[in-house]
Design a protein around this motif. Structure first.
Motif, PDB file in Angstrom:
ATOM      1  N   MET A  32      -5.457   6.140   6.113  1.00 58.97           N
ATOM      2  CA  MET A  32      -5.884   7.461   6.595  1.00 58.97           C
ATOM      3  C   MET A  32      -4.733   8.461   6.606  1.00 58.97           C
ATOM      4  N   THR A  33      -3.498   7.955   6.630  1.00 59.31           N
ATOM      5  CA  THR A  33      -2.331   8.845   6.716  1.00 59.31           C
ATOM      6  C   THR A  33      -1.825   9.270   5.331  1.00 59.31           C
ATOM      7  N   LEU A  34      -2.015   8.403   4.338  1.00 63.39           N
ATOM      8  CA  LEU A  34      -1.464   8.710   3.010  1.00 63.39           C
ATOM      9  C   LEU A  34      -2.030   9.989   2.379  1.00 63.39           C
ATOM     10  N   PRO A  35      -3.286  10.343   2.622  1.00 63.60           N
ATOM     11  CA  PRO A  35      -3.744  11.634   2.069  1.00 63.60           C
ATOM     12  C   PRO A  35      -2.918  12.824   2.549  1.00 63.60           C
ATOM     13  N   LEU A  36      -2.279  12.682   3.715  1.00 65.52           N
ATOM     14  CA  LEU A  36      -1.410  13.765   4.192  1.00 65.52           C
ATOM     15  C   LEU A  36      -0.213  13.918   3.254  1.00 65.52           C
ATOM     16  N   LEU A  80     -10.122  11.505  -2.206  1.00 65.20           N
ATOM     17  CA  LEU A  80     -11.003  10.347  -2.430  1.00 65.20           C
ATOM     18  C   LEU A  80     -10.263   9.225  -3.147  1.00 65.20           C
ATOM     19  N   LEU A  81      -9.526   9.591  -4.200  1.00 64.30           N
ATOM     20  CA  LEU A  81      -8.799   8.556  -4.949  1.00 64.30           C
ATOM     21  C   LEU A  81      -7.730   7.898  -4.087  1.00 64.30           C
ATOM     22  N   VAL A  82      -7.040   8.727  -3.291  1.00 62.12           N
ATOM     23  CA  VAL A  82      -5.958   8.184  -2.459  1.00 62.12           C
ATOM     24  C   VAL A  82      -6.531   7.303  -1.331  1.00 62.12           C
ATOM     25  N   VAL A  83      -7.757   7.539  -0.928  1.00 61.92           N
ATOM     26  CA  VAL A  83      -8.387   6.728   0.123  1.00 61.92           C
ATOM     27  C   VAL A  83      -9.084   5.496  -0.478  1.00 61.92           C
ATOM     28  N   VAL A  84      -9.730   5.700  -1.620  1.00 65.96           N
ATOM     29  CA  VAL A  84     -10.541   4.607  -2.187  1.00 65.96           C
ATOM     30  C   VAL A  84      -9.675   3.416  -2.607  1.00 65.96           C
ATOM     31  N   VAL A  85      -8.524   3.689  -3.231  1.00 65.72           N
ATOM     32  CA  VAL A  85      -7.692   2.573  -3.729  1.00 65.72           C
ATOM     33  C   VAL A  85      -7.277   1.639  -2.580  1.00 65.72           C
ATOM     34  N   VAL A 119       0.856  -1.209   0.000  1.00 67.33           N
ATOM     35  CA  VAL A 119       0.000   0.000   0.000  1.00 67.33           C
ATOM     36  C   VAL A 119       0.880   1.241   0.000  1.00 67.33           C
ATOM     37  N   GLY A 120       1.906   1.213   0.850  1.00 64.15           N
ATOM     38  CA  GLY A 120       2.812   2.367   0.919  1.00 64.15           C
ATOM     39  C   GLY A 120       3.465   2.638  -0.426  1.00 64.15           C
ATOM     40  N   LEU A 121       3.845   1.553  -1.119  1.00 65.29           N
ATOM     41  CA  LEU A 121       4.519   1.708  -2.400  1.00 65.29           C
ATOM     42  C   LEU A 121       3.569   2.247  -3.476  1.00 65.29           C
ATOM     43  N   PHE A 122       2.467   1.558  -3.665  1.00 61.50           N
ATOM     44  CA  PHE A 122       1.596   1.922  -4.791  1.00 61.50           C
ATOM     45  C   PHE A 122       0.715   3.138  -4.479  1.00 61.50           C
ATOM     46  N   VAL A 123       0.113   3.147  -3.307  1.00 57.69           N
ATOM     47  CA  VAL A 123      -0.785   4.275  -2.999  1.00 57.69           C
ATOM     48  C   VAL A 123       0.045   5.501  -2.577  1.00 57.69           C
ATOM     49  N   GLY A 124       1.181   5.258  -1.922  1.00 58.19           N
ATOM     50  CA  GLY A 124       2.081   6.382  -1.609  1.00 58.19           C
ATOM     51  C   GLY A 124       2.566   7.042  -2.888  1.00 58.19           C
ATOM     52  N   GLY A 125       2.923   6.194  -3.863  1.00 54.93           N
ATOM     53  CA  GLY A 125       3.333   6.722  -5.174  1.00 54.93           C
ATOM     54  C   GLY A 125       2.216   7.504  -5.827  1.00 54.93           C
ATOM     55  N   LEU A 126       1.006   6.954  -5.722  1.00 54.12           N
ATOM     56  CA  LEU A 126      -0.154   7.660  -6.288  1.00 54.12           C
ATOM     57  C   LEU A 126      -0.335   9.017  -5.605  1.00 54.12           C
ATOM     58  N   ALA A 127      -0.180   9.018  -4.269  1.00 50.33           N
ATOM     59  CA  ALA A 127      -0.383  10.258  -3.502  1.00 50.33           C
ATOM     60  C   ALA A 127       0.590  11.346  -3.971  1.00 50.33           C
ATOM     61  N   VAL A 128       1.850  10.973  -4.124  1.00 53.84           N
ATOM     62  CA  VAL A 128       2.870  11.954  -4.537  1.00 53.84           C
ATOM     63  C   VAL A 128       2.611  12.416  -5.979  1.00 53.84           C
ATOM     64  N   ALA A 129       2.412  11.442  -6.861  1.00 53.84           N
ATOM     65  CA  ALA A 129       2.246  11.787  -8.280  1.00 53.84           C
ATOM     66  C   ALA A 129       0.975  12.613  -8.504  1.00 53.84           C
TER      67      ALA A 129
END
Lengths: 219, 317
Positions: free
Chosen positions: A149-153, A109-114, A61-71
Motif C-alpha cells: 500500500m505504501t509503494l504507490p506513494l 494498479l500495476l504497482v499494487v497488482v504485482v 518486494v521493496g527491490l522489485f516492486v520499488g524499482g517498478l514504482a520508480v521506473a
C-alpha cells in the motif's frame, strides 16, 4: 477515449511490470524452495525462516516492486517529455487532468497488482500444510500488505519528478526523494491508526502537486 | 470576418530573456497565415502558448473565440496541431495511431485518412519508428486533418524534410486548404515553403511581431538601395524605415521598408554619385529584414589586407 488512453498506458508500461513480475517469480521460487534456484542462490534463501516474518519477502518486494514504482513513474512522464509526445497527447480534445488521472490509475494498479499477486500466491503456498516447516496465519502478511500500500506513494513521487522540470537532475528528483523518505517514515509507524492517516496525507499531498504541475507546467 | 486566433499582449520569458514580447496577433477565418522568423525568434513558443503547452507570463490568447486557458474539449476538437518534429508514439503502427487518434473525436473522416495514406503509399501495418521523417510528417498530416478541423496550427512542419518530400507535403497542404476554407497558421524559417501557401505573413524578430501584412505587400515594401560614392561611404545613416545598412568600399547598401518621398530625400541628402533601387524577391526581402547587422567576417578582412599588400593567390593550387 479513456479506454484508448488506458490501453496506450498499459502497452507502454507492461514491459516494466513484466520485469518486476519476473523478479518476484524468481524471488518466490527461491522462497518456495525450487531446487535449481536454491542451488544457485543457496546463501540467499533459507529453509529456517517463517513466511512473511523473517524470510526477506518484503525486501524482495521493496527491490522489485520499488524499482517498478520508480521506473514506471519516470517513464510515464519524463519519457513523454523526452520524445515530445506530450505535444501530441495533450493537444487531444480531452481535459488534461483526465489524461494524467488515467496514467496514474494504470500506474498505481500495476504497482499494487504485482505485490498483491505475489503475497496471495506465497501466502496460499505457505498455508498449505507440509509446504513450510513453520506456523502460518494470514495476519502474518499484514506487513507485506502495508508495503504494497505504501509503494504507490514512491511511484507518485517518481511520477511528479518526471513531470516537474528543474534546472538539473538533482533538484528534479526532490519529489521522489521526499516520497521515499515519507514512505519509510509511514511504514515505520507502530500503529495502524497512525499509519493510515500519515499515508493518506502523503497521497493527497503528492496528488495535489501532480495535478497542479500538470495544469501549470510548460511542456 | 471573425478572428480565429487572437492574442493580446502575449508575453513569455525564459529566465531573464523575453522570448515573446507583447504579441498582438490576429488571424482571420479562412486565412493561411505564414508565421515566420529565424530560429529562436519566438515562433514555437508562441504556438505552444496558443496550444496551452506553455503558460504565458502575461497577456491572453483566444482560439475560435475561447480563451486558451479555458478551452473546452468540444472546441479543441475543431483545432488540429502538428508540433515540430511530428511527435507520435513510435511503438504504434500506422493503424494503431489512427485508431488511437480516432478515439478522441466525435467527427473523424476515415475516408480522408485512407486517401492521404494511399496517396503517400503508406500501409497501416508499418511501424511509425520505421518510417522516414517525411513519412512521419505525412502520417501526422493525415491524423491532423482526419477530424476535419476548422483551424490547423503547424509548427515548422517541413523542418528536416528533404526538398522533394517538402514539396509533396506542401502540395497536400494546399489541397487540404482548399477544402472548406480552413484557417491555417503555419510557422517556418524557410520562406519559400510559406510563400507557396500563405496569403498573409507575420515575421517575428527577437520575440516581437515586426511584420503583419499580406505576402505581396511585404514583397513590394522592402527595397535595397545601393548608393555609390566617389570616396568612402558614410558610416551611419539616419533614415525613416531603415532596416539595415552596410558599407562595401565606396558603396553603401541600405534595406528600407516602404520606400517613399521622405526616404528618397533623406538618401539624396547623402549626395551619392549614383542610387540604384533593387527589387527583392520574397526570400531576399525576408533575409534582409530578419538578419542582424551585416559585418565582414575576419577571414574576408584578412584576404582584403593581403590583396592590399599586393599578394596574389592566383598561382596557389
Amino acid at each position: 477515449m479513456i479506454k484508448a488512453l488506458t490501453i496506450k498506458e498499459l502497452r507502454e508500461s507492461v514491459g516494466l511490470a513484466a520485469l518486476a513480475a519476473l523478479g518476484m517469480v524468481w524471488a518466490l521460487a527461491g522462497l518456495m524452495g525450487v531446487q535449481p534456484l536454491r542451488f544457485v542462490m543457496r546463501d540467499v534463501f533459507s529453509d529456517q525462516t517463517i513466511a512473511f516474518v523473517n524470510d526477506g519477502f518484503t525486501g524482495w518486494v521493496g527491490l522489485f516492486v520499488g524499482g517498478l514504482a520508480v521506473a514506471l513513474g519516470l517513464k510515464q512522464t519524463a519519457w513523454e517529455h523526452g520524445r515530445d509526445t506530450y505535444y501530441y497527447l495533450l493537444s487531444r480534445p480531452i481535459a488534461r487532468r483526465v489524461v494524467f488521472a488515467t496514467k496514474i490509475v494504470v500506474g498505481v494498479l500495476l504497482v499494487v497488482v504485482v505485490p498483491a499477486v505475489a503475497i496471495g500466491v506465497y501466502g496460499f503456498w505457505a498455508s498449505i500444510p507440509g509446504k513450510k516447516a513453520a506456523p502460518f496465519d494470514w495476519s502474518m502478511t499484514l506487513d507485506a500488505w502495508k508495503l504494497a500500500m505504501t509503494l504507490p506513494l514512491v511511484y507518485l513521487g517518481a511520477f511528479l519528478s518526471g513531470l516537474r522540470r528543474a534546472r538539473w537532475f538533482g533538484t528534479r528528483l526532490i519529489p521522489l526523494a521526499a516520497a521515499i523518505i515519507w514512505a519509510v517514515l509511514v511504514s515505520s509507524a507502530p500503529f495502524y491508526w497512525l499509519y493510515l492517516p500519515l499515508l493518506a496525507v502523503g497521497y493527497v499531498g503528492v496528488l495535489v502537486a501532480i495535478f497542479y504541475f500538470a495544469e501549470t507546467s510548460d511542456f | 470576418m471573425t478572428d480565429v486566433i487572437r492574442t493580446f499582449r502575449l508575453t513569455k520569458h525564459y529566465d531573464s530573456r523575453r522570448v515573446v514580447d507583447c504579441l498582438n496577433l490576429r488571424v482571420q477565418r479562412g486565412q493561411v497565415y505564414g508565421f515566420l522568423g529565424r530560429n529562436g525568434a519566438g515562433k514555437s513558443t508562441t504556438i505552444k502558448m496558443l496550444m496551452g503547452m506553455v503558460q504565458p507570463d502575461s497577456g491572453e490568447a483566444e482560439l475560435l473565440g475561447e480563451k486558451v486557458s479555458a478551452l473546452n474539449p468540444k472546441t479543441r476538437e475543431r483545432i488540429a496541431y502538428i508540433a515540430e518534429g511530428h511527435p507520435l508514439y513510435n511503438w504504434m503502427n500506422i493503424g494503431e495511431a489512427v485508431r488511437f487518434g480516432r478515439a478522441f473525436y466525435s467527427n473523424w473522416n476515415d475516408i480522408l485518412v485512407e486517401q492521404i495514406l494511399d496517396h503517400f503509399e503508406l500501409s497501416r501495418k508499418q511501424k511509425l519508428r520505421q518510417l522516414s521523417k517525411g513519412q512521419q510528417a505525412q502520417v501526422s498530416l493525415a491524423l491532423a486533418v482526419a477530424p476535419e478541423p476548422e483551424l490547423l496550427i503547424l509548427d515548422d512542419p517541413t523542418l528536416g524534410l528533404d526538398t522533394v518530400v517538402r514539396r509533396d507535403f506542401l502540395e497536400s497542404l494546399i489541397q487540404i486548404i482548399h477544402r472548406k476554407g480552413r484557417t491555417i497558421l503555419i510557422s517556418s524559417h524557410i520562406l519559400g515553403d510559406v510563400e507557396r501557401v500563405a496569403d498573409r505573413i507575420g515575421i517575428m524578430v527577437d520575440g516581437v511581431l515586426r511584420v503583419d501584412c499580406s505576402t505581396d505587400h511585404f514583397r513590394e515594401s522592402v527595397k535595397k538601395l545601393v548608393l555609390d560614392f566617389s570616396g568612402p561611404g558614410p558610416e551611419s545613416v539616419d533614415c525613416p524605415g531603415l532596416v539595415n545598412s552596410w558599407t562595401l568600399g565606396s558603396q553603401l547598401e541600405l534595406i528600407l521598408v516602404g520606400y517613399d518621398e521622405a526616404q528618397r530625400t533623406a538618401v539624396e541628402s547623402l549626395q551619392p554619385k549614383n542610387i540604384e533601387i533593387v527589387d527583392l524577391n520574397l526570400e531576399e526581402a525576408f533575409i534582409e529584414y530578419t538578419r542582424g547587422r551585416k559585418r565582414s567576417l575576419p577571414l574576408f578582412a584578412r584576404e582584403e589586407s593581403r590583396h592590399d599588400q599586393g599578394v596574389d593567390d592566383q598561382g596557389i593550387a
